[in-house]
Design a protein around this motif. Structure first.
Motif, PDB file in Angstrom:
ATOM      1  N   TYR A  16       0.833  -1.200   0.000  1.00 23.21           N
ATOM      2  CA  TYR A  16       0.000   0.000   0.000  1.00 23.21           C
ATOM      3  C   TYR A  16       0.874   1.258   0.000  1.00 23.21           C
ATOM      4  N   LYS A  17       0.223   2.415   0.158  1.00 20.23           N
ATOM      5  CA  LYS A  17       0.951   3.677   0.205  1.00 20.23           C
ATOM      6  C   LYS A  17       0.436   4.540   1.344  1.00 20.23           C
ATOM      7  N   THR A  18       1.359   5.198   2.038  1.00 25.70           N
ATOM      8  CA  THR A  18       1.039   6.158   3.085  1.00 25.70           C
ATOM      9  C   THR A  18       1.373   7.556   2.580  1.00 25.70           C
ATOM     10  N   TRP A  19       0.387   8.428   2.570  1.00 27.40           N
ATOM     11  CA  TRP A  19       0.583   9.808   2.135  1.00 27.40           C
ATOM     12  C   TRP A  19       1.183  10.631   3.274  1.00 27.40           C
ATOM     13  N   TYR A  20       2.127  11.530   2.941  1.00 26.08           N
ATOM     14  CA  TYR A  20       2.745  12.385   3.959  1.00 26.08           C
ATOM     15  C   TYR A  20       2.916  13.808   3.430  1.00 26.08           C
ATOM     16  N   ARG A  21       3.153  14.688   4.361  1.00 24.62           N
ATOM     17  CA  ARG A  21       3.382  16.118   4.079  1.00 24.62           C
ATOM     18  C   ARG A  21       4.434  16.597   5.075  1.00 24.62           C
ATOM     19  N   ILE A  22       5.497  17.235   4.616  1.00 25.87           N
ATOM     20  CA  ILE A  22       6.559  17.746   5.482  1.00 25.87           C
ATOM     21  C   ILE A  22       6.629  19.264   5.348  1.00 25.87           C
ATOM     22  N   THR A  23       6.667  19.942   6.489  1.00 29.77           N
ATOM     23  CA  THR A  23       6.881  21.383   6.522  1.00 29.77           C
ATOM     24  C   THR A  23       8.183  21.628   7.272  1.00 29.77           C
TER      25      THR A  23
END
Length: 311
Positions: A16-23
């Motif tokens: 599967y895939k895990t969505w991420y966001r980095i700031t």
């Protein structure tokens, strides 16, 4: 207000895939703050405001847990697929794949706080600190306290809720209207709800697979697979500084939160007096003051000198 991300994408997790966001930029001298959202079955959206911490130098990582948001959806998965272990494995995979496993702090909200506490009890190498926000330590305690809170609702509201629960008609307009009375008292006391909360709510409603399987139709009628789940037994094994936050009007009542204070060795518990389940919206100034002070204290203490890798 969310800050502009420096990276977005997905990492592989099993098939599967895990969505991420980095700031911000991990590896720039401060531990990354990994934000673990609630539900299970919600999304990162309602916690996006934490990205503003990047302006103070803290790299902030948001992600959507599997089954929701930008991550892989599995509406036809067997109910037994959705377990706390699945989400613990996903969190471990995320911090490893993002290259931050040697220096990070966990911020877990609601269910995410329980998951983060359980994960931290394995003493993973590189974990520097833990924030448990608006979380119960046990769903049995939670359910017991839901009865208390429901009994304090305006006359007739709980009777309406229980009538529909007994009949299996929790999707009815009358039930939802009564449900929102509880939510307005104990989930978020701001009217109308902030857009980021609504974004997570809409996402959860659009694919309720995880929430309905593990939790139930709403916050106070927990009939899913988590109804007996607890992290109380593992709390003494947490070996990092821990900040516990809750609201005076929180659905996570002091009775449900107290085991964290009693059993985690290095812990501080703060109750925000004008808040319910979302103090980052309800008392943002106090919330970010407490969180910022804690993050600075963890950073000032430096890396742990001894660590034991968790399983």
């Amino acid at each position: 207000m969310a800050s502009t991300p420096t990276a977005k994408g997905t990492v592989p997790f099993r098939e599967y895939k895990t969505w991420y966001r980095i700031t911000g930029r991990p590896g720039s001298g401060r531990p990354a703050l990994v934000v673990v959202h609630g539900g299970p079955g919600s999304t990162h959206d309602y916690l996006l405001g934490l990205s503003a911490l990047a302006e103070q130098g803290w790299p902030v990582v948001h992600y959507d847990q599997i089954g929701n948001g930008g991550s892989t959806h599995l509406p036809d998965a067997d109910p037994g697929f959705w377990t706390p272990q699945l989400f613990r494995d996903e969190l471990e995979n995320l911090v490893t794949r993002l290259g931050i496993a040697d220096d990070y702090i966990l911020f877990g909200q609601s269910w995410g706080g329980m998951l983060s506490a359980w994960y931290a009890s394995g003493r993973p190498t590189g974990l520097r600190g833990l924030v448990i926000a608006n979380s119960p330590a046990s769903y049995k305690l939670w359910l017991s306290e839901m009865d208390v809170l429901r009994s304090q609702l305006p006359p007739g509201v709980d009777e309406t809720l229980r009538r529909h629960e007994a009949a299996g008609t929790t999707d009815s307009d009358e039930y939802i209207e009564a449900m929102l009375v509880f939510y307005g008292r104990h989930v978020c006391r701001i009217e109308p709800w902030p857009g980021d909360i609504m974004a997570s709510y809409i996402e959860a409603v659009s694919d309720p697979t995880v929430y309905r399987t593990m939790n139930g139709p709403n916050e106070f009628h927990v009939i899913g697979s988590l109804r007996d789940w607890s992290v109380i037994d593992c709390l003494p094994d947490i070996d990092v500084p821990t900040l516990v936050l809750s609201g005076r009007h929180d659905e996570a009542t002091p009775t449900t939160v107290r085991p964290f204070e009693e059993l985690i060795p290095n812990v501080r518990w703060e109750i925000l007096e004008e808040s319910s389940h979302n103090p980052h919206f309800e008392e943002p100034e106090r919330f970010y003051e407490l969180l910022g002070t804690f993050l600075e204290s963890v950073h000032a203490a430096g890396p742990r000198t001894t660590t034991v890798s968790g399983g």
